[in-house]
Design an enzyme around this catalytic site. Structure first.
Site, short mmCIF file in Angstrom:
data_model
loop_
_atom_site.label_atom_id
_atom_site.label_comp_id
_atom_site.label_asym_id
_atom_site.label_seq_id
_atom_site.Cartn_x
_atom_site.Cartn_y
_atom_site.Cartn_z
N GLY A 77 0.84 -1.19 0.00
CA GLY A 77 0.00 0.00 0.00
C GLY A 77 0.87 1.23 0.00
O GLY A 77 1.92 1.27 -0.65
N GLN B 76 2.93 2.76 2.27
CA GLN B 76 4.33 2.60 2.68
C GLN B 76 4.99 1.41 1.98
O GLN B 76 6.16 1.48 1.61
CB GLN B 76 4.44 2.40 4.19
CG GLN B 76 4.16 3.65 5.01
CD GLN B 76 5.19 4.73 4.82
OE1 GLN B 76 6.38 4.47 4.63
NE2 GLN B 76 4.75 5.97 4.83
N SER C 79 -3.51 -5.61 -4.57
CA SER C 79 -2.15 -5.12 -4.86
C SER C 79 -1.26 -6.16 -5.54
O SER C 79 -0.19 -5.82 -6.03
CB SER C 79 -1.45 -4.61 -3.60
OG SER C 79 -2.28 -4.51 -2.50
N ASP D 96 -2.29 -1.03 10.45
CA ASP D 96 -2.02 -1.48 11.82
C ASP D 96 -3.11 -2.40 12.40
O ASP D 96 -2.77 -3.40 13.02
CB ASP D 96 -1.81 -0.26 12.74
CG ASP D 96 -0.60 0.53 12.29
OD1 ASP D 96 0.52 -0.02 12.33
OD2 ASP D 96 -0.77 1.69 11.87
N GLN E 142 -2.65 -6.08 11.35
CA GLN E 142 -1.36 -6.73 11.58
C GLN E 142 -1.39 -7.87 12.61
O GLN E 142 -0.79 -8.92 12.36
CB GLN E 142 -0.31 -5.70 11.98
CG GLN E 142 0.17 -4.84 10.82
CD GLN E 142 1.30 -3.92 11.23
OE1 GLN E 142 1.92 -4.09 12.27
NE2 GLN E 142 1.57 -2.91 10.40
N HIS F 222 5.49 1.68 12.41
CA HIS F 222 4.76 2.40 13.45
C HIS F 222 4.76 1.47 14.67
O HIS F 222 4.63 0.25 14.52
CB HIS F 222 3.33 2.68 12.95
CG HIS F 222 2.49 3.47 13.89
ND1 HIS F 222 3.00 4.46 14.71
CD2 HIS F 222 1.16 3.43 14.15
CE1 HIS F 222 2.01 4.99 15.42
NE2 HIS F 222 0.89 4.38 15.09
N GLU G 57 -1.17 13.55 15.74
CA GLU G 57 -2.31 13.48 14.82
C GLU G 57 -3.62 13.85 15.51
O GLU G 57 -4.53 14.38 14.89
CB GLU G 57 -2.39 12.12 14.10
CG GLU G 57 -2.66 10.93 14.97
CD GLU G 57 -2.26 9.61 14.31
OE1 GLU G 57 -1.48 9.61 13.34
OE2 GLU G 57 -2.71 8.55 14.79
N GLU H 41 -11.17 32.00 3.50
CA GLU H 41 -10.49 32.62 4.64
C GLU H 41 -9.88 31.60 5.59
O GLU H 41 -8.72 31.72 5.97
CB GLU H 41 -11.50 33.51 5.38
CG GLU H 41 -10.89 34.61 6.17
CD GLU H 41 -9.86 35.40 5.38
OE1 GLU H 41 -8.70 35.38 5.83
OE2 GLU H 41 -10.18 36.00 4.34
P1 NAD Z 1 -2.04 0.71 3.61
O1 NAD Z 1 -3.44 0.80 4.09
O2 NAD Z 1 -1.65 1.58 2.47
O3 NAD Z 1 -1.70 -0.83 3.27
C1 NAD Z 1 -2.42 -1.52 2.39
C2 NAD Z 1 -1.77 -2.88 2.09
O4 NAD Z 1 -2.14 -3.85 3.06
C3 NAD Z 1 -2.24 -3.40 0.75
O5 NAD Z 1 -1.20 -4.08 0.12
C4 NAD Z 1 -3.36 -4.36 1.13
O6 NAD Z 1 -3.55 -5.34 0.16
C5 NAD Z 1 -2.81 -4.94 2.41
N1 NAD Z 1 -3.87 -5.44 3.31
C6 NAD Z 1 -4.93 -4.74 3.77
N2 NAD Z 1 -5.69 -5.52 4.56
C7 NAD Z 1 -5.09 -6.73 4.61
C8 NAD Z 1 -5.40 -7.95 5.27
N3 NAD Z 1 -6.48 -8.09 6.04
N4 NAD Z 1 -4.54 -8.99 5.10
C9 NAD Z 1 -3.45 -8.88 4.33
N5 NAD Z 1 -3.11 -7.74 3.67
C10 NAD Z 1 -3.93 -6.69 3.82
O7 NAD Z 1 -1.07 0.88 4.86
P2 NAD Z 1 0.04 2.03 5.09
O8 NAD Z 1 -0.65 3.34 5.27
O9 NAD Z 1 1.11 1.89 4.08
O10 NAD Z 1 0.58 1.61 6.53
C11 NAD Z 1 1.51 0.53 6.70
C12 NAD Z 1 2.29 0.79 7.97
O11 NAD Z 1 3.04 2.00 7.79
C13 NAD Z 1 1.44 1.01 9.20
O12 NAD Z 1 2.10 0.45 10.30
C14 NAD Z 1 1.39 2.52 9.34
O13 NAD Z 1 1.18 2.97 10.66
C15 NAD Z 1 2.79 2.87 8.87
N6 NAD Z 1 2.97 4.25 8.42
C16 NAD Z 1 2.12 4.78 7.50
C17 NAD Z 1 2.33 6.09 7.06
C18 NAD Z 1 1.43 6.69 6.02
O14 NAD Z 1 1.55 7.88 5.79
N7 NAD Z 1 0.54 5.96 5.36
C19 NAD Z 1 3.41 6.84 7.54
C20 NAD Z 1 4.30 6.25 8.45
C21 NAD Z 1 4.06 4.95 8.88
MG MG Z 2 1.45 9.95 12.15
#
Ligand code: NAD
Ligand code: MG
Length: 327
Positions: A26, A28, A53, A83, A86, A108, A195, A227
């Site tokens: 996704g 990250q 994906s 999260d 996971q 995270h 946040e 504004e």
């Molecule tokens: P995301 O929602 O973009 O991830 C989606 C991915 O997870 C896809 O590949 C999807 O197919 C897969 N997925 C979703 N549900 C699933 C399931 N039930 N079983 C198996 N695969 C599944 O996630 P993200 O925003 O990239 O976050 C990933 C990690 O990065 C998290 O720990 C988040 O806290 C951390 N993080 C995110 C950001 C951000 O800006 N998005 C920033 C810093 C850290």
């Molecule tokens: Mg944050």
């Protein structure tokens, strides 16, 4: 003051001959996988075969496997799924397939700090937390720069965890800007507080209240939108580039005087006390428990609040205005 670690402080040695298995593709997952691959390290992807994906990752040139298989093939396992999903994925696909001495990486700290995942003691458990969304991370890397990030070690079985986490952060492009050594506790508590109090919660509520006050006083909603919402970007860009003083320099003396006298009247000691309460709920695990239960009940509150937010007048007016300017 934190020590900032940069590219020149890190030599990539230990991860050179390892296989990084990125679980999830996704925001990250895609960005980090591409950056690590472009840094010359073998990178594979672990996904659900039926997930959307899979095709994308394969088309973008990655070897893609079912999660359990990717975990078996990798020595560095990166948990880049949402999260809330996971813990279940860890239990069902990671725990039984991960080998002794592997590095388990989180972006995270939530699931480790609040013990939703308790990894075996024979693993290295580390954190590489980019302080930017995935697309910005990838974009920066491609343009030869990076975004800042935090690193931490929760468990060091091999004795190499802190070296590995630095090398990995370098491969992701984070030390091009700067890495800060942190802890799982610090990362999750500051991230949740940021946040809630300032970035997402604080700012959106401030915007809506300002908008409502103007509209309820009879001003046109379009004028109120410009504004309190549209112009915010210009102010934040200034603060981002030049600090608060740089922003004050750039606005009129009337704005300086009005802002410096009225701002603290609005965001007063009471608000600060409430911020401390938010932090207390984060530190004690009260917020984490609430969020875990919310996910166990299919995000019923979240879905309702998101729907309410979409129907707010500022959103209706905003989408009309943005469509006029082609956004
Ligand atoms: P995301 O929602 O973009 O991830 C989606 C991915 O997870 C896809 O590949 C999807 O197919 C897969 N997925 C979703 N549900 C699933 C399931 N039930 N079983 C198996 N695969 C599944 O996630 P993200 O925003 O990239 O976050 C990933 C990690 O990065 C998290 O720990 C988040 O806290 C951390 N993080 C995110 C950001 C951000 O800006 N998005 C920033 C810093 C850290
Ligand atoms: Mg944050």
């Amino acid at each position: 003051m934190a020590r900032i670690i940069r590219d020149e402080d890190i030599t990539i040695e230990l991860i050179k001959n390892k296989t990084v298995a990125v679980i999830g593709y996704g925001s990250q997952g895609e960005a980090q996988a591409k950056n690590i691959r472009d840094s010359g390290i073998k990178t594979i992807i672990g996904l659900r075969r039926e997930g959307s994906s899979w095709k994308k990752a394969a088309e973008e040139g990655f070897e893609v496997y079912e999660i359990g298989e990717a975990v078996r093939r990798g020595n560095i396992i990166m948990m880049l799924l949402p999260d809330p999903v996971q813990p279940k994925v860890y239990e069902e696909h990671v725990a039984e397939n991960i080998s002794k001495g592997s590095t388990l990486v989180f972006a995270h700290a939530f699931n480790i700090h609040y013990r939703q995942i308790v990894p075996a003691p024979w693993l290295d458990v580390v954190l590489v937390a980019p302080k930017a969304p995935g697309p910005a991370l990838r974009d920066a890397y491609v343009h030869g720069t990076g975004v800042p990030g935090l690193i931490a070690v929760h468990q060091d079985y091999t004795g190499n965890a802190s070296k590995i986490v630095r090398e990995l952060a370098k491969a992701i492009g984070l030390s091009r800007i700067g890495l800060i050594e942190s802890s799982f506790k610090e990362e999750v508590e500051t991230d949740l507080f940021g946040e809630q109090a300032v970035l997402c919660g604080g700012v959106s509520s401030l915007i809506k209240s300002g908008f409502e006050v103007l509209v309820e006083a009879g001003y046109q909603p379009e004028v109120a939108y410009f504004e309190v919402l549209n112009e915010l970007k210009l102010i934040v860009d200034l603060i981002w580039a030049k600090g608060l003083s740089g922003m004050w320099q750039a606005v009129s003396d009337t704005a300086k005087y009005g802002g410096l006298t009225r701002g603290p009247y609005l965001i007063d000691e009471e608000v600060k006390k409430k911020m401390k309460k938010l932090l207390e709920d984060i530190q004690s695990g009260v917020f984490a428990r609430e969020w875990v239960l919310e996910n166990n009940s299919n995000q019923v509150v979240l879905k309702t609040l998101m729907e309410r937010e979409r129907n707010h007048l500022i959103e209706v007016i905003g989408s009309k205005i943005r469509s006029l300017v082609g956004k």
